[in-house]
Design a protein around this motif. Structure first.
Motif, PDB file in Angstrom:
ATOM      1  N   GLY A 128     -81.656  62.432  15.719  1.00 18.63           N
ATOM      2  CA  GLY A 128     -82.758  61.766  16.402  1.00 18.63           C
ATOM      3  C   GLY A 128     -82.896  60.321  15.963  1.00 18.63           C
ATOM      4  N   LEU A 129     -82.740  60.065  14.664  1.00 19.98           N
ATOM      5  CA  LEU A 129     -82.807  58.698  14.161  1.00 19.98           C
ATOM      6  C   LEU A 129     -81.649  57.852  14.687  1.00 19.98           C
ATOM      7  N   ILE A 130     -80.455  58.433  14.722  1.00 15.99           N
ATOM      8  CA  ILE A 130     -79.278  57.685  15.176  1.00 15.99           C
ATOM      9  C   ILE A 130     -79.387  57.333  16.656  1.00 15.99           C
ATOM     10  N   THR A 131     -79.718  58.336  17.492  1.00 14.51           N
ATOM     11  CA  THR A 131     -79.846  58.062  18.929  1.00 14.51           C
ATOM     12  C   THR A 131     -80.991  57.095  19.203  1.00 14.51           C
ATOM     13  N   GLY A 132     -82.057  57.176  18.395  1.00 12.88           N
ATOM     14  CA  GLY A 132     -83.162  56.244  18.543  1.00 12.88           C
ATOM     15  C   GLY A 132     -82.765  54.832  18.157  1.00 12.88           C
ATOM     16  N   ALA A 133     -81.971  54.689  17.099  1.00 12.26           N
ATOM     17  CA  ALA A 133     -81.524  53.366  16.665  1.00 12.26           C
ATOM     18  C   ALA A 133     -80.616  52.716  17.707  1.00 12.26           C
ATOM     19  N   LYS A 188     -93.332  54.189  14.748  1.00 12.31           N
ATOM     20  CA  LYS A 188     -92.724  55.485  15.055  1.00 12.31           C
ATOM     21  C   LYS A 188     -91.412  55.660  14.303  1.00 12.31           C
ATOM     22  N   GLN A 189     -90.613  54.597  14.247  1.00  9.96           N
ATOM     23  CA  GLN A 189     -89.350  54.658  13.511  1.00  9.96           C
ATOM     24  C   GLN A 189     -89.608  54.905  12.031  1.00  9.96           C
ATOM     25  N   ASN A 190     -90.532  54.149  11.466  1.00  9.84           N
ATOM     26  CA  ASN A 190     -90.809  54.274  10.037  1.00  9.84           C
ATOM     27  C   ASN A 190     -91.328  55.659   9.671  1.00  9.84           C
ATOM     28  N   PHE A 191     -92.286  56.161  10.450  1.00 13.09           N
ATOM     29  CA  PHE A 191     -92.868  57.467  10.146  1.00 13.09           C
ATOM     30  C   PHE A 191     -91.863  58.595  10.374  1.00 13.09           C
ATOM     31  N   ALA A 192     -90.972  58.425  11.370  1.00 10.83           N
ATOM     32  CA  ALA A 192     -89.937  59.435  11.590  1.00 10.83           C
ATOM     33  C   ALA A 192     -88.986  59.495  10.399  1.00 10.83           C
ATOM     34  N   ALA A 193     -88.622  58.328   9.870  1.00  8.24           N
ATOM     35  CA  ALA A 193     -87.738  58.288   8.706  1.00  8.24           C
ATOM     36  C   ALA A 193     -88.414  58.925   7.490  1.00  8.24           C
ATOM     37  N   ILE A 194     -89.697  58.648   7.307  1.00  8.43           N
ATOM     38  CA  ILE A 194     -90.436  59.247   6.195  1.00  8.43           C
ATOM     39  C   ILE A 194     -90.488  60.771   6.338  1.00  8.43           C
ATOM     40  N   SER A 195     -90.631  61.246   7.574  1.00  9.48           N
ATOM     41  CA  SER A 195     -90.654  62.696   7.817  1.00  9.48           C
ATOM     42  C   SER A 195     -89.357  63.351   7.365  1.00  9.48           C
ATOM     43  N   ILE A 196     -88.234  62.711   7.679  1.00 11.58           N
ATOM     44  CA  ILE A 196     -86.941  63.258   7.255  1.00 11.58           C
ATOM     45  C   ILE A 196     -86.833  63.234   5.734  1.00 11.58           C
ATOM     46  N   LEU A 197     -87.310  62.154   5.120  1.00 10.48           N
ATOM     47  CA  LEU A 197     -87.251  62.052   3.659  1.00 10.48           C
ATOM     48  C   LEU A 197     -88.083  63.141   2.988  1.00 10.48           C
ATOM     49  N   LEU A 198     -89.183  63.552   3.625  1.00 13.82           N
ATOM     50  CA  LEU A 198     -89.993  64.650   3.091  1.00 13.82           C
ATOM     51  C   LEU A 198     -89.154  65.911   2.915  1.00 13.82           C
ATOM     52  N   TYR A 199     -88.286  66.160   3.901  1.00 10.51           N
ATOM     53  CA  TYR A 199     -87.484  67.383   3.839  1.00 10.51           C
ATOM     54  C   TYR A 199     -86.243  67.213   2.974  1.00 10.51           C
ATOM     55  N   PHE A 200     -85.759  65.987   2.829  1.00  9.82           N
ATOM     56  CA  PHE A 200     -84.716  65.753   1.829  1.00  9.82           C
ATOM     57  C   PHE A 200     -85.294  66.016   0.429  1.00  9.82           C
ATOM     58  N   ALA A 201     -86.541  65.615   0.233  1.00  5.28           N
ATOM     59  CA  ALA A 201     -87.198  65.864  -1.050  1.00  5.28           C
ATOM     60  C   ALA A 201     -87.331  67.365  -1.305  1.00  5.28           C
ATOM     61  N   TYR A 202     -87.567  68.128  -0.245  1.00  3.63           N
ATOM     62  CA  TYR A 202     -87.635  69.594  -0.353  1.00  3.63           C
ATOM     63  C   TYR A 202     -86.321  70.143  -0.901  1.00  3.63           C
ATOM     64  N   HIS A 259     -92.913  52.219  21.177  1.00  2.00           N
ATOM     65  CA  HIS A 259     -92.549  53.519  21.733  1.00  2.00           C
ATOM     66  C   HIS A 259     -93.496  53.920  22.868  1.00  2.00           C
ATOM     67  N   PRO A 260     -92.956  54.516  23.932  1.00  2.00           N
ATOM     68  CA  PRO A 260     -93.824  55.053  25.003  1.00  2.00           C
ATOM     69  C   PRO A 260     -94.760  56.115  24.454  1.00  2.00           C
ATOM     70  N   GLY A 261     -96.017  56.047  24.893  1.00  2.00           N
ATOM     71  CA  GLY A 261     -96.989  57.052  24.500  1.00  2.00           C
ATOM     72  C   GLY A 261     -97.660  56.796  23.175  1.00  2.00           C
TER      73      GLY A 261
END
Length: 219
Positions: free
Chosen positions: A89-94, A110-124, A167-169
């Motif tokens: 999702g990050l790659i296609t968005g970029a 939206k980009q920043n928060f999406a990246a942080i979301s992925i980092l949350l699960y990397f931390a998991y 971002h739309p929306g």
């Protein structure tokens, strides 16, 4: 056949939406132009990720009460599969951002928060690897996952709407539905979402079965 019909359906839908997404007509909107076709690939990746993370948090809750290793394995493998789709999702968005906003990463909320979301699960995953004792690892990571999931929802769906965004929306910027997501696109977009979700779930089941077999071979 009863056990594989959804796999066949997922594969057919992804093939159909890939071909149709590249060949069928799309509305010509300012700035977006032909790049609007990325909607068929970018957004379904996030839907698949969210479904997989939902599966993960459900099994984390179950594992806290059942204390069964199998539930813990289901939770972690759903996260592993979900991260794959988050990265896609990050790659296609970029790539989309490069052709519409002029750069791969514009530090849009939206980009920043999406990246942080992925980092949350990397931390998991890092947390799990830092704990050797099996029962303790399962319990702590399950608790972390239960808190990480609502944080991910807030980061993706709440905070971006409170700020100005390209971002739309988000941030007052209208969504696609309000300006010409026509019937041609709906015929591709909705099947694409279902298809990629099914493929994501398929990847998760493969990872889960592989992990179970590895554990059995190590006994």
């Amino acid at each position: 056949m009863r056990k594989t019909w959804w796999k066949i359906l997922g594969a057919v839908l992804v093939i159909y939406t890939t071909i149709a997404g590249l060949l069928l007509g799309v509305p010509h909107l300012n700035i977006l132009n032909e790049t609007i076709r990325n909607l068929y690939f970018h957004v379904p990746m996030w839907f698949a990720m969210i479904v997989l993370f939902t599966i993960s948090v459900v099994y984390s809750v179950i594992s806290l009460s059942s204390k069964k290793e199998i539930d813990d394995i289901r939770a972690v493998e759903a996260v592993n599969a979900g991260i794959i789709f988050g990265i896609l999702g990050l790659i296609t968005g970029a790539v989309w951002a490069k052709f519409t906003w002029g750069q791969f990463w514009s530090f849009d909320p939206k980009q920043n928060f999406a990246a942080i979301s992925i980092l949350l699960y990397f931390a998991y995953l890092v947390l799990r690897n830092a704990i050797d004792e099996e029962q303790k690892r399962a319990k702590i990571s399950a608790i972390y996952n239960i808190f990480a999931f609502p944080m991910m929802v807030v980061l993706l769906f709440v905070l971006p709407r409170l700020q100005s965004s390209l971002h739309p929306g988000n941030g007052g910027n209208p969504g696609f539905n309000s300006y010409d997501l026509d019937s041609r696109m709906r015929m591709v977009f909705y099947p694409a979402c279902l298809g990629w979700i099914l493929i994501g779930y398929w990847i998760y089941t493969i990872r889960f079965r592989t992990r179970v077999l590895e554990n059995k071979s190590n006994l």
